[in-house]
Write an enzyme that holds these catalytic residues in place. Sequence first.
Site, short mmCIF file in Angstrom:
data_model
loop_
_atom_site.label_atom_id
_atom_site.label_comp_id
_atom_site.label_asym_id
_atom_site.label_seq_id
_atom_site.Cartn_x
_atom_site.Cartn_y
_atom_site.Cartn_z
N CYS A 156 13.92 22.47 7.28
CA CYS A 156 14.89 21.40 7.93
C CYS A 156 14.45 21.10 9.48
O CYS A 156 14.31 22.08 10.20
CB CYS A 156 16.52 21.84 7.96
SG CYS A 156 17.11 21.45 6.39
N CYS A 175 -2.31 -17.84 -12.57
CA CYS A 175 -2.02 -18.12 -10.98
C CYS A 175 -1.12 -19.22 -11.04
O CYS A 175 -1.12 -20.06 -11.48
CB CYS A 175 -3.60 -18.44 -10.87
SG CYS A 175 -3.43 -18.82 -8.91
N CYS A 212 -17.08 -9.86 -2.23
CA CYS A 212 -15.78 -8.91 -2.68
C CYS A 212 -16.57 -7.52 -2.70
O CYS A 212 -17.63 -7.27 -3.07
CB CYS A 212 -15.69 -9.37 -4.22
SG CYS A 212 -14.11 -8.25 -4.66
N CYS A 263 -11.78 -4.13 -2.60
CA CYS A 263 -10.94 -3.24 -1.78
C CYS A 263 -9.63 -3.06 -2.34
O CYS A 263 -8.71 -2.33 -1.80
CB CYS A 263 -10.78 -3.95 -0.37
SG CYS A 263 -9.82 -5.34 -0.44
N CYS A 282 -0.73 -9.80 -4.87
CA CYS A 282 -0.44 -10.65 -6.09
C CYS A 282 0.89 -10.40 -6.66
O CYS A 282 1.06 -9.38 -7.30
CB CYS A 282 -1.53 -10.84 -7.01
SG CYS A 282 -1.14 -12.04 -8.44
#
Length: 425
Positions: free
Chosen positions: A137, A345, A382, A385, A392
């Site tokens: 604690c 999309c 790209c 990552c 998204c």
Amino acid sequence: MADLSCKIAGIDSLNPFWLASAPPTDKKYNVVRAFQAGWGGVVWKTLGIDPPVVNVSSRYGAHHDQNRRLLGINNIELISDRPLALNLQEIRECRAEWPDHVIIGSMMAPIEERAWKDLAQQIAESGVHGIELNLGCPHGMCERGMGSAIGQVPEMVEQVTRWVKEAVDIPVFTKLTPNITNILWSAEAALKGGADAVSLINTVNSIISVDLDQMVPEPMVDGKGTHGGYCGSAVKPIALNMVAEIARTPETRALEISGIGGITTWKDAAEFMALGANAVQVCTAAMIYGFRVVDDLIDGMSQWMDDQGYSSVDQFTRKAVPQVANWNELNMNFDTKAVIDPDKCIECGRCHIACEDTSHQAIAMNAKPEGGKEFVVIDEECVGCNLCYHICPVPDCITMEPVKTDKPYMTWPQHPLNPMRDAAE
């Protein structure tokens, strides 16, 4: 149906789901209702020597996301504020009425041998299956030389564990604080002291928020605020890492683990067990959703185990541990690229904005001849990552696809661009 029974520190449990030491386990009334709901065990709210502590009014602060979903709770409540004798009597009654359910007695005392031994013996005589040493604690009690004031000093962790092991003949769980630089220091100390298992993590020392009208940290007590213990789903990643470190380190892997830290769903529990926990403890989820949340835990884990072909929890416990590696052991030649499904999309553009502003400018935004926009990954830029995948809002619209390279597994110590490679050789 899969068998959810488990064993930890030699204690058999109907299922791996225990309520952690906290307000939900502070009295018989709650514990009975928890057992009726289906929890396999409880860790009774931490007991101390009399006179009982005095708690303040206004005890919880909360961390919400922008939709007011509760991510975590910060509490400044102390250990049980009820007389020790009353708690022990209710424990005896629960043990007699619910013999198949586990009760662990949590305890805390000043750093004095006699205090720890006397209290441990009293709790053991109440019939508990085991004792959990609250060394974590981070508020209130540590200012009195207890809680994390002990848990942050490995020598004290070892000493207290040894004192209690000498005093009782039931399993002892040493509960570890995450408010320490290296969790392995206190885990090794607990092992040296003779712990049968460790429980982790206790709450994270924190200030949850500030009331900007009154300029006071929350929760507010008559115009003042203080730091407290943070728990809930937000601390889960911290807890998972600490559990995995203990489970995969040769010096501590023999320790059995009661996993704690933001467990809300059956999947959270399965992840803790896959990374080293033999059973788990839950608190915040029960405080948010009530004791019946255990139905989802039991049903979800049972269904998943059936789907995966696991007939017992032992078959997946620690199964992910061998795959936990140091960064230097990862394959530098592995490559993965984002792939956007144009049919899924919704043209929100969040992937493009995130990649353009904060990553590697690898998602082009093009105008469609018929109107609207299309988003296309530039493979040459790209780096895999994963940021667009996480940003998204549409499930499975962006996937990360491994690239076949035909290159060998190569770690950083082996990499030709590592300036230290020659020295290592």
